[in-house]
Design a protein around this motif. Structure first.
Motif, PDB file in Angstrom:
ATOM      1  N   PRO A   1      37.463 -47.759  24.263  1.00 37.47           N
ATOM      2  CA  PRO A   1      38.289 -46.885  23.433  1.00 37.47           C
ATOM      3  C   PRO A   1      37.413 -46.061  22.485  1.00 37.47           C
ATOM      4  O   PRO A   1      36.443 -46.577  21.933  1.00 37.47           O
ATOM      5  N   VAL A   2      37.751 -44.792  22.317  1.00 40.27           N
ATOM      6  CA  VAL A   2      37.042 -43.913  21.384  1.00 40.27           C
ATOM      7  C   VAL A   2      38.035 -43.419  20.336  1.00 40.27           C
ATOM      8  O   VAL A   2      39.092 -42.893  20.683  1.00 40.27           O
ATOM      9  N   ILE A   3      37.690 -43.607  19.079  1.00 43.23           N
ATOM     10  CA  ILE A   3      38.522 -43.157  17.968  1.00 43.23           C
ATOM     11  C   ILE A   3      37.807 -41.995  17.292  1.00 43.23           C
ATOM     12  O   ILE A   3      36.698 -42.160  16.786  1.00 43.23           O
ATOM     13  N   MET A   4      38.407 -40.820  17.311  1.00 43.97           N
ATOM     14  CA  MET A   4      37.793 -39.638  16.717  1.00 43.97           C
ATOM     15  C   MET A   4      37.991 -39.644  15.197  1.00 43.97           C
ATOM     16  O   MET A   4      38.986 -40.166  14.694  1.00 43.97           O
TER      17      MET A   4
ATOM     18  N   ARG B   1      22.709 -48.516  26.080  1.00 43.81           N
ATOM     19  CA  ARG B   1      22.027 -49.779  25.765  1.00 43.81           C
ATOM     20  C   ARG B   1      22.980 -50.846  25.265  1.00 43.81           C
ATOM     21  O   ARG B   1      22.898 -52.005  25.676  1.00 43.81           O
ATOM     22  N   LEU B   2      23.908 -50.475  24.398  1.00 37.66           N
ATOM     23  CA  LEU B   2      24.770 -51.446  23.742  1.00 37.66           C
ATOM     24  C   LEU B   2      26.018 -51.776  24.543  1.00 37.66           C
ATOM     25  O   LEU B   2      26.529 -52.883  24.469  1.00 37.66           O
ATOM     26  N   ARG B   3      26.506 -50.812  25.316  1.00 31.97           N
ATOM     27  CA  ARG B   3      27.792 -50.954  26.014  1.00 31.97           C
ATOM     28  C   ARG B   3      28.858 -51.424  25.023  1.00 31.97           C
ATOM     29  O   ARG B   3      29.401 -52.529  25.139  1.00 31.97           O
ATOM     30  N   PRO B   4      29.166 -50.583  24.023  1.00 30.65           N
ATOM     31  CA  PRO B   4      30.069 -50.995  22.946  1.00 30.65           C
ATOM     32  C   PRO B   4      31.493 -51.246  23.422  1.00 30.65           C
ATOM     33  O   PRO B   4      31.938 -50.714  24.438  1.00 30.65           O
ATOM     34  N   ASP B   5      32.196 -52.067  22.641  1.00 27.47           N
ATOM     35  CA  ASP B   5      33.604 -52.336  22.919  1.00 27.47           C
ATOM     36  C   ASP B   5      34.490 -51.242  22.337  1.00 27.47           C
ATOM     37  O   ASP B   5      35.652 -51.101  22.746  1.00 27.47           O
ATOM     38  N   LEU B   6      33.939 -50.459  21.387  1.00 28.44           N
ATOM     39  CA  LEU B   6      34.716 -49.398  20.749  1.00 28.44           C
ATOM     40  C   LEU B   6      33.753 -48.436  20.069  1.00 28.44           C
ATOM     41  O   LEU B   6      32.688 -48.846  19.596  1.00 28.44           O
ATOM     42  N   VAL B   7      34.124 -47.150  20.022  1.00 26.27           N
ATOM     43  CA  VAL B   7      33.291 -46.127  19.385  1.00 26.27           C
ATOM     44  C   VAL B   7      34.122 -45.358  18.358  1.00 26.27           C
ATOM     45  O   VAL B   7      35.240 -44.913  18.654  1.00 26.27           O
ATOM     46  N   LEU B   8      33.571 -45.217  17.153  1.00 23.41           N
ATOM     47  CA  LEU B   8      34.127 -44.327  16.130  1.00 23.41           C
ATOM     48  C   LEU B   8      33.285 -43.057  16.175  1.00 23.41           C
ATOM     49  O   LEU B   8      32.087 -43.091  15.875  1.00 23.41           O
ATOM     50  N   LEU B   9      33.888 -41.944  16.556  1.00 26.56           N
ATOM     51  CA  LEU B   9      33.131 -40.725  16.860  1.00 26.56           C
ATOM     52  C   LEU B   9      33.577 -39.549  15.994  1.00 26.56           C
ATOM     53  O   LEU B   9      34.737 -39.136  16.050  1.00 26.56           O
ATOM     54  N   ASP B  10      32.638 -39.029  15.210  1.00 29.06           N
ATOM     55  CA  ASP B  10      32.918 -37.865  14.368  1.00 29.06           C
ATOM     56  C   ASP B  10      33.061 -36.615  15.237  1.00 29.06           C
ATOM     57  O   ASP B  10      32.362 -36.458  16.249  1.00 29.06           O
TER      58      ASP B  10
ATOM     59  N   VAL C   1      29.226 -46.540  15.563  1.00 25.05           N
ATOM     60  CA  VAL C   1      29.715 -45.556  14.604  1.00 25.05           C
ATOM     61  C   VAL C   1      28.842 -44.312  14.700  1.00 25.05           C
ATOM     62  O   VAL C   1      27.627 -44.374  14.475  1.00 25.05           O
ATOM     63  N   VAL C   2      29.453 -43.178  15.044  1.00 23.53           N
ATOM     64  CA  VAL C   2      28.716 -41.926  15.228  1.00 23.53           C
ATOM     65  C   VAL C   2      29.184 -40.922  14.186  1.00 23.53           C
ATOM     66  O   VAL C   2      30.327 -40.462  14.218  1.00 23.53           O
ATOM     67  N   ASP C   3      28.294 -40.568  13.252  1.00 21.03           N
ATOM     68  CA  ASP C   3      28.638 -39.616  12.195  1.00 21.03           C
ATOM     69  C   ASP C   3      27.345 -39.085  11.595  1.00 21.03           C
ATOM     70  O   ASP C   3      26.398 -39.844  11.382  1.00 21.03           O
ATOM     71  N   ASP C   4      27.295 -37.777  11.336  1.00 18.86           N
ATOM     72  CA  ASP C   4      26.061 -37.194  10.801  1.00 18.86           C
ATOM     73  C   ASP C   4      25.903 -37.417   9.302  1.00 18.86           C
ATOM     74  O   ASP C   4      24.847 -37.158   8.740  1.00 18.86           O
ATOM     75  N   GLU C   5      26.947 -37.920   8.641  1.00 18.97           N
ATOM     76  CA  GLU C   5      26.872 -38.205   7.205  1.00 18.97           C
ATOM     77  C   GLU C   5      26.493 -39.669   7.009  1.00 18.97           C
ATOM     78  O   GLU C   5      27.271 -40.569   7.338  1.00 18.97           O
TER      79      GLU C   5
END
Length: 231
Positions: free
Chosen positions: A76-79, A43-52, A6-10
């Protein structure tokens, strides 16, 4: 279950999304900016990313393009954004994002989109599998006078019998179907933490029908509790 970044600055949004996904049984890591996201991605090689989309150092769309150019878009990347215009959302999905979530994100929308993304990831991973030649055999139709042949791309045992997972294909259809259904329902029970509500929704069976089917297959509540405790 799955590894999700999960990538988000908040921080509030990161923690809320992480808590929801953790409760669903996933492994979740957080990044507050693109720099952290790059490090965790490797490092993690994620299965999915939630990207802000909007972040202080590098915006999400730029990071997505960076991963694409470096051949790192293997998941898969979900914006996500509460301020992005439709044009930005369309651009993100056009260049490679799987989907777009508008903040505030509803629980139902989040879980549905994440489930779709993970399903796509598993499908892509499965499609990249190629059976070794040592576990393939030629199947020839004896009724054909021609040299027609096909290849059985499923593992075979020492006796040369084809198997799909643990289900032998060299058995009567009824037995093979029951064996497959047993594996199918045990998989979904384990995947959804033995929640009958979730399994009912995922398999498309009403709860009464689901209970009846599990009983028919010999998957009792005792079996499910024992298997769950053994995990």
């Amino acid at each position: 279950m799955a590894k999700i970044l999960v990538v988000d600055d908040e921080v509030g949004i990161r923690e809320l999304l992480s808590e929801i996904l953790y409760d669903e049984g996933h492994t979740v890591e957080q990044a507050e900016n693109a720099a952290q996201a790059r490090e965790i991605r490797l490092r993690l090689r994620p299965d999915l990313v939630l990207l802000d989309i909007w972040m202080p150092d590098t915006d999400g769309v730029s990071l997505l393009k960076e991963w694409i150019s470096q051949g790192l878009l293997t998941m898969p990347v979900i914006m996500m954004s509460g301020h992005a215009s439709i044009d930005i959302a369309v651009e993100a999905t056009r260049i490679g994002a799987m989907d777009f979530l508008e903040k505030p994100i509803s629980l139902q929308k989040l879980l549905k989109t994440v489930a779709s993304g993970l399903l796509r990831n598993r499908t892509l991973q499965s499609s990249s599998f190629k059976a070794p030649r040592s576990v393939t055999k030629e199947v020839i139709n004896p009724n054909e006078e021609s040299s027609w042949s096909d290849t059985c791309l499923v593992p075979i045992d020492q006796n040369g019998s084809c198997k799909l997972g643990n289900v032998s294909l060299d058995q009567p259809l009824r037995d093979a179907r029951d064996a497959f259904e047993r594996v199918y329902f045990e998989y979904h029970l384990m995947r959804d933490g033995y929640s009958m509500t979730r399994v009912s929704e995922r398999t498309g069976l009403e709860r009464t029908h689901l209970y009846r089917k599990l009983k028919q297959l010999g998957i009792t509540s005792t079996n499910r509790r024992r298997n769950n405790d053994a995990k």
